[in-house]
Motif scaffolding. Structure first.
Motif, PDB file in Angstrom:
ATOM      1  N   GLN A  95       0.829  -1.210   0.000  1.00  0.00           N
ATOM      2  CA  GLN A  95       0.000   0.000   0.000  1.00  0.00           C
ATOM      3  C   GLN A  95       0.863   1.261   0.000  1.00  0.00           C
ATOM      4  OE1 GLN A  95      -2.270  -0.845   3.538  1.00  0.00           O
ATOM      5  NE2 GLN A  95      -3.978  -1.748   2.406  1.00  0.00           N
ATOM      6  N   PHE A  96       1.874   1.276   0.852  1.00  0.00           N
ATOM      7  CA  PHE A  96       2.651   2.498   0.988  1.00  0.00           C
ATOM      8  C   PHE A  96       3.699   2.655  -0.117  1.00  0.00           C
ATOM      9  CE2 PHE A  96       0.355   2.734   4.825  1.00  0.00           C
ATOM     10  CZ  PHE A  96       0.342   4.081   5.168  1.00  0.00           C
ATOM     11  N   ALA A  97       4.123   1.574  -0.714  1.00  0.00           N
ATOM     12  CA  ALA A  97       4.962   1.693  -1.904  1.00  0.00           C
ATOM     13  C   ALA A  97       4.164   2.308  -3.053  1.00  0.00           C
ATOM     14  CB  ALA A  97       5.507   0.324  -2.304  1.00  0.00           C
ATOM     15  N   ALA A  98       2.894   1.905  -3.181  1.00  0.00           N
ATOM     16  CA  ALA A  98       2.037   2.496  -4.211  1.00  0.00           C
ATOM     17  C   ALA A  98       1.787   3.977  -3.936  1.00  0.00           C
ATOM     18  CB  ALA A  98       0.710   1.728  -4.287  1.00  0.00           C
ATOM     19  N   LEU A  99       1.559   4.320  -2.674  1.00  0.00           N
ATOM     20  CA  LEU A  99       1.363   5.726  -2.324  1.00  0.00           C
ATOM     21  C   LEU A  99       2.607   6.553  -2.638  1.00  0.00           C
ATOM     22  CD1 LEU A  99      -0.509   5.253   1.071  1.00  0.00           C
ATOM     23  CD2 LEU A  99      -1.458   6.317  -0.989  1.00  0.00           C
ATOM     24  N   GLU A 100       3.782   6.006  -2.354  1.00  0.00           N
ATOM     25  CA  GLU A 100       5.029   6.716  -2.652  1.00  0.00           C
ATOM     26  C   GLU A 100       5.167   6.948  -4.154  1.00  0.00           C
ATOM     27  OE1 GLU A 100       8.769   8.557  -2.206  1.00  0.00           O
ATOM     28  OE2 GLU A 100       7.209   8.126  -0.717  1.00  0.00           O
ATOM     29  N   MET A 148       9.751  -2.433   1.068  1.00  0.00           N
ATOM     30  CA  MET A 148       9.501  -1.168   0.372  1.00  0.00           C
ATOM     31  C   MET A 148      10.739  -0.609  -0.307  1.00  0.00           C
ATOM     32  SD  MET A 148       6.818   1.017   2.720  1.00  0.00           S
ATOM     33  CE  MET A 148       8.084   1.403   3.928  1.00  0.00           C
ATOM     34  N   SER A 149      11.904  -1.109   0.034  1.00  0.00           N
ATOM     35  CA  SER A 149      13.136  -0.582  -0.561  1.00  0.00           C
ATOM     36  C   SER A 149      13.226  -0.995  -2.022  1.00  0.00           C
ATOM     37  CB  SER A 149      14.350  -1.112   0.204  1.00  0.00           C
ATOM     38  OG  SER A 149      14.519  -2.496  -0.057  1.00  0.00           O
ATOM     39  N   PRO A 150      13.943  -0.237  -2.859  1.00  0.00           N
ATOM     40  CA  PRO A 150      14.122  -0.645  -4.261  1.00  0.00           C
ATOM     41  C   PRO A 150      14.738  -2.036  -4.401  1.00  0.00           C
ATOM     42  CG  PRO A 150      14.752   1.649  -3.975  1.00  0.00           C
ATOM     43  CD  PRO A 150      14.501   1.095  -2.597  1.00  0.00           C
ATOM     44  N   GLU A 151      15.538  -2.442  -3.422  1.00  0.00           N
ATOM     45  CA  GLU A 151      16.181  -3.766  -3.504  1.00  0.00           C
ATOM     46  C   GLU A 151      15.227  -4.900  -3.136  1.00  0.00           C
ATOM     47  OE1 GLU A 151      17.321  -1.243  -1.605  1.00  0.00           O
ATOM     48  OE2 GLU A 151      18.795  -0.485  -3.055  1.00  0.00           O
ATOM     49  N   GLY A 152      14.187  -4.610  -2.360  1.00  0.00           N
ATOM     50  CA  GLY A 152      13.253  -5.618  -1.933  1.00  0.00           C
ATOM     51  C   GLY A 152      13.810  -6.502  -0.832  1.00  0.00           C
ATOM     52  N   ALA A 153      13.104  -7.574  -0.531  1.00  0.00           N
ATOM     53  CA  ALA A 153      13.500  -8.517   0.523  1.00  0.00           C
ATOM     54  C   ALA A 153      13.746  -9.892  -0.076  1.00  0.00           C
ATOM     55  CB  ALA A 153      12.408  -8.592   1.592  1.00  0.00           C
ATOM     56  N   THR A 154      14.513 -10.671   0.645  1.00  0.00           N
ATOM     57  CA  THR A 154      14.812 -12.033   0.203  1.00  0.00           C
ATOM     58  C   THR A 154      14.370 -13.029   1.259  1.00  0.00           C
ATOM     59  OG1 THR A 154      16.724 -11.291  -1.096  1.00  0.00           O
ATOM     60  CG2 THR A 154      16.627 -13.629  -0.514  1.00  0.00           C
ATOM     61  N   VAL A 155      13.532 -13.959   0.852  1.00  0.00           N
ATOM     62  CA  VAL A 155      13.105 -15.040   1.733  1.00  0.00           C
ATOM     63  C   VAL A 155      14.080 -16.200   1.563  1.00  0.00           C
ATOM     64  CG1 VAL A 155      11.266 -16.681   2.290  1.00  0.00           C
ATOM     65  CG2 VAL A 155      10.686 -14.356   1.547  1.00  0.00           C
ATOM     66  N   ARG A 156      14.628 -16.667   2.669  1.00  0.00           N
ATOM     67  CA  ARG A 156      15.570 -17.792   2.620  1.00  0.00           C
ATOM     68  C   ARG A 156      14.900 -19.028   3.220  1.00  0.00           C
ATOM     69  NH1 ARG A 156      20.343 -15.775   1.082  1.00  0.00           N
ATOM     70  NH2 ARG A 156      20.666 -13.526   1.392  1.00  0.00           N
ATOM     71  N   PHE A 157      14.863 -20.097   2.481  1.00  0.00           N
ATOM     72  CA  PHE A 157      14.224 -21.332   2.917  1.00  0.00           C
ATOM     73  C   PHE A 157      15.198 -22.176   3.722  1.00  0.00           C
ATOM     74  CE2 PHE A 157      12.148 -20.240  -1.181  1.00  0.00           C
ATOM     75  CZ  PHE A 157      10.887 -19.969  -0.690  1.00  0.00           C
ATOM     76  N   ALA A 170       9.103  -1.628  -9.421  1.00  0.00           N
ATOM     77  CA  ALA A 170      10.310  -0.842  -9.695  1.00  0.00           C
ATOM     78  C   ALA A 170      10.292   0.453  -8.888  1.00  0.00           C
ATOM     79  CB  ALA A 170      10.427  -0.540 -11.186  1.00  0.00           C
ATOM     80  N   ALA A 171      10.526   0.340  -7.588  1.00  0.00           N
ATOM     81  CA  ALA A 171      10.489   1.514  -6.706  1.00  0.00           C
ATOM     82  C   ALA A 171      11.693   2.417  -6.961  1.00  0.00           C
ATOM     83  CB  ALA A 171      10.487   1.068  -5.251  1.00  0.00           C
ATOM     84  N   GLU A 172      11.446   3.718  -6.948  1.00  0.00           N
ATOM     85  CA  GLU A 172      12.535   4.698  -7.033  1.00  0.00           C
ATOM     86  C   GLU A 172      12.919   5.225  -5.658  1.00  0.00           C
ATOM     87  OE1 GLU A 172      12.545   7.228 -10.891  1.00  0.00           O
ATOM     88  OE2 GLU A 172      10.453   7.136 -10.222  1.00  0.00           O
ATOM     89  N   GLY A 173      12.027   5.108  -4.712  1.00  0.00           N
ATOM     90  CA  GLY A 173      12.277   5.578  -3.352  1.00  0.00           C
ATOM     91  C   GLY A 173      11.335   4.876  -2.404  1.00  0.00           C
ATOM     92  N   SER A 174      11.459   5.196  -1.126  1.00  0.00           N
ATOM     93  CA  SER A 174      10.625   4.576  -0.098  1.00  0.00           C
ATOM     94  C   SER A 174       9.980   5.643   0.767  1.00  0.00           C
ATOM     95  CB  SER A 174      11.466   3.655   0.797  1.00  0.00           C
ATOM     96  OG  SER A 174      12.076   2.638   0.044  1.00  0.00           O
ATOM     97  N   PRO A 175       8.799   5.359   1.317  1.00  0.00           N
ATOM     98  CA  PRO A 175       8.215   6.282   2.287  1.00  0.00           C
ATOM     99  C   PRO A 175       9.107   6.405   3.517  1.00  0.00           C
ATOM    100  CG  PRO A 175       6.603   4.662   1.550  1.00  0.00           C
ATOM    101  CD  PRO A 175       7.934   4.195   1.063  1.00  0.00           C
ATOM    102  N   ALA A 176       8.997   7.535   4.201  1.00  0.00           N
ATOM    103  CA  ALA A 176       9.688   7.700   5.480  1.00  0.00           C
ATOM    104  C   ALA A 176       8.931   6.912   6.541  1.00  0.00           C
ATOM    105  CB  ALA A 176       9.749   9.174   5.858  1.00  0.00           C
TER     106      ALA A 176
END
Length: 351
Positions: A95-100, A148-157, A170-176
């Motif tokens: 939601q907040f990535a879309a708002l950003e 929310m970061s441009p790099e995203g998260a990694t799930v490790r199994f 493709a985020a260019e920035g993140s909300p504060a």
């Protein structure tokens, strides 16, 4: 004229809903308030999250933030806050990535640890219940930051392998991201994570000195925040005369008292209703007790009190909850008491 530093002003909105007012009318009044705050130079406009309360229409901060962002040009808009135990971290991040993406550089994500409602509503929102979710709060905050970061998260199994997850393609920035609270826990967590912190003074009032000291003393610099950053909230009512300001404060003060005395909740009373139905002794005592923590009066005196408040707690910003109630004859699609609070106060602080 005061020589004390002038704090920046921000707004916290619960979208109060009064007797004879529809949700649509309450939302119209709040969005008009956001637009005017933008014009007056306020720094932020945040929506709270509360559920199943007859006097509060701020049930969905992301929806309201999108509407306010569309009506404004430069003010930061955000949540004060999203109550994280109610939501899956990925949904909040999406939601907040879309708002950003919709309003780049103007979105704040304030996160709180409380459920913001009663246990029944909490169960409807999150089937796992409140205790386990509150205990997972630090991990969920970290998850949201990564997602929310441009790099995203990694799930490790545990069996090997990884899976990449992004809140938006493709985020260019993140909300504060801000942590909100009224206890030592949130202050210490914000310090440990190197995040900004807001003390909820508008409903807590006690413990602010300790919480702010813990936050500043324990702050660990982060890449985004090399220095601690914080502000306080406050209930404020300003009117052309002190008499009117005191009257306009009554509906919200009595609503707080009803909460404290376990009386059934109802739409926010008009000032006329308060006068027609006087409080009993216990309720009146809570009204008086809460009134001591509020900033109520004419513009110049309240401006001076807020300057002193900010200076005492060493903050350069105060987020006000404009709590001016309405007379029965006032248009339900407006919030005259709240609007004049921000207009008069902004003028006094600029003088």
């Amino acid at each position: 004229m005061s020589t004390s530093p002038v704090p920046a002003l921000s707004l916290l909105d619960l979208v109060p809903t009064r007797t004879g007012q529809t949700t649509a009318q309450a939302l119209t009044a709040s969005l008009d308030l956001a637009q005017r705050a933008d014009e007056l130079g306020f720094r932020r406009f945040w929506f709270a999250e509360h559920h199943n309360m007859p006097a509060v229409a701020s049930t969905s901060p992301p929806v309201l933030i999108a509407a306010a962002a569309a009506r404004t040009q430069r003010i930061r808009v955000g949540s004060g806050g999203v109550m994280l135990p109610n939501h899956a971290p990925l949904i909040v991040a999406e939601q907040f990535a879309a708002l950003e993406a919709l309003a780049p550089g103007r979105i704040d994500l304030g996160l709180g640890r409380a459920p913001g409602s009663d246990p029944v509503i909490t169960q409807l929102l999150r089937r796992s219940g409140t205790t386990s979710e509150a205990q997972q709060f630090p991990d969920h905050v970290q998850d949201i930051l990564q997602l929310m970061s441009p790099e995203g998260a990694t799930v490790r199994f545990t069996s090997g392998g990884t899976y990449d997850v992004h809140a938006t393609p493709a985020a260019e920035g993140s909300p504060a991201v801000w942590l909100l609270g009224s206890s030592d826990f949130s202050a210490q967590l914000a310090a440990q994570m190197g995040l900004p912190y807001v003390f909820a003074n508008h409903f807590a009032g006690d413990g602010v000195e300790r919480a702010m000291a813990l936050y500043r003393q324990g702050f660990q610099p982060s890449e985004q925040h090399p220095e601690p950053q914080s502000f306080l909230t406050a209930n404020v009512v300003v009117a052309p005369t002190r008499e009117e300001a005191e009257e306009r404060a009554l509906p919200q003060l009595r609503q707080f008292a009803r909460l404290r005395t376990n009386k059934p909740m109802r739409p926010l009373e008009t000032i006329d209703e308060v006068h027609e139905n006087p409080s009993d002794e216990l309720e009146a005592s809570f009204v008086q007790q809460n009134r001591q923590r509020w900033f109520v009066g004419e513009a110049r005196e309240v401006a001076d009190e807020l300057r002193a408040f900010a200076e005492t707690h060493e903050v350069d910003e105060v987020m006000i909850s404009p709590s001016g109630g309405a007379y029965a004859a006032e248009d339900p699609a407006t919030a005259i008491g709240r609007m004049q609070t921000i207009e008069l106060l902004a003028g006094a602080l600029a003088a």
